[in-house]
Design a protein around this motif. Structure first.
Motif, short mmCIF file in Angstrom:
data_model
loop_
_atom_site.label_atom_id
_atom_site.label_comp_id
_atom_site.label_asym_id
_atom_site.label_seq_id
_atom_site.Cartn_x
_atom_site.Cartn_y
_atom_site.Cartn_z
N ARG A 175 13.16 42.37 56.57
CA ARG A 175 14.44 41.69 56.43
C ARG A 175 14.37 40.50 55.47
N GLU A 176 13.16 40.03 55.17
CA GLU A 176 13.00 38.98 54.16
C GLU A 176 12.98 39.68 52.80
N ARG A 177 14.15 39.94 52.27
CA ARG A 177 14.32 40.81 51.12
C ARG A 177 13.66 40.27 49.86
N ASP A 178 13.42 38.96 49.78
CA ASP A 178 12.82 38.38 48.58
C ASP A 178 11.30 38.50 48.57
N GLY A 179 10.71 38.93 49.69
CA GLY A 179 9.26 39.01 49.78
C GLY A 179 8.69 40.30 49.20
N ALA A 180 7.44 40.23 48.77
CA ALA A 180 6.76 41.41 48.20
C ALA A 180 6.59 42.50 49.25
N ALA A 181 6.43 42.13 50.52
CA ALA A 181 6.24 43.12 51.57
C ALA A 181 7.46 44.03 51.69
N ALA A 182 8.65 43.45 51.68
CA ALA A 182 9.88 44.23 51.79
C ALA A 182 10.00 45.20 50.62
N ARG A 183 9.67 44.73 49.42
CA ARG A 183 9.77 45.62 48.25
C ARG A 183 8.81 46.79 48.37
N SER A 184 7.60 46.53 48.87
CA SER A 184 6.63 47.61 49.03
C SER A 184 7.09 48.61 50.08
#
Length: 212
Positions: A49-58
């Motif tokens: 849910r933290e859309r700006d983080g690299a984890a969400a993008r991955s």
């Protein structure tokens, strides 16, 4: 309200804004599901849910979404979860501590969402969050780890070498190619991004390129 113990406080001090936001979102997820604990499953929801983080993008690149993950969490019974401090579970504390070790292994100073995700998948499905992710992820954890490490490396190289968007492809590798680089970096005793930066700079010097 989060009231970390000394170890947790030491970890939080090194968190990026996105990582801190992840913990806040994890706490909100726990309350939304009427849970009286903050577990690895909530941390996983916070990461996506933290859309700006690299984890969400991955995770999103593999089709993992907040809707899919949230729909698999059960809702607690009885009284509504308390509005104050929600304690971390044992596994959640271990994930936070492991994220600090993941950061050190990468040679980074700050703990980002990618390091938290790396810590979670290193848990080998012992935690609820790892099992939940394993159930919906179309690849195994080793493949996800290589993907995350490749993204981290590309980001660092882009920032450190000043490569613009049109030049980023010069350092993009497949996950298999990146795995070979990781092995070579480990053999050389260097963090992967440092090893790759040195290789690129060596190639530039060999070609007679000028920094001007």
């Amino acid at each position: 309200m989060l009231r970390p113990n000394p170890m947790e406080a030491k970890v939080f001090e090194r968190f990026t804004d996105q990582a801190r936001r992840t913990v806040v979102l994890a706490s909100e997820a726990a309350r939304a599901h009427n849970h009286d604990h903050l577990g690895t499953e909530h941390i996983l929801l916070g990461l996506i849910r933290e859309r700006d983080g690299a984890a969400a993008r991955s995770l999103e690149s593999f089709g993992v979404s907040a809707a899919v993950l949230g729909g698999r969490l059960t809702t607690g019974q009885g009284a509504q979860a308390r509005s104050g401090h929600i304690p971390f579970t044992r596994h959640a504390k271990q994930i936070l501590e492991q994220s600090m070790r993941e950061t050190s292994l990468l040679g980074h100073e700050r703990i980002g969402t990618e390091q938290i995700l790396l810590a979670l998948i290193d848990d080998d499905r012992e935690s609820t969050g790892a099992r939940l992710l394993g159930d919906v992820l179309p690849v195994d954890f080793d493949q996800l780890r290589q993907h995350i490490l490749r993204q981290v490396t590309e980001h660092r190289l882009t920032a450190e070498l000043g490569l613009g968007p049109t030049h980023v492809t010069t350092v993009r590798l497949t996950d298999a190619e990146h795995a070979l680089c990781v092995a070579a970096a480990a053999k050389a005793g260097q963090p992967i991004d440092t090893w790759m930066r040195d290789r690129i700079l060596d190639a530039a010097r060999a070609s007679g390129a000028s920094p001007e």
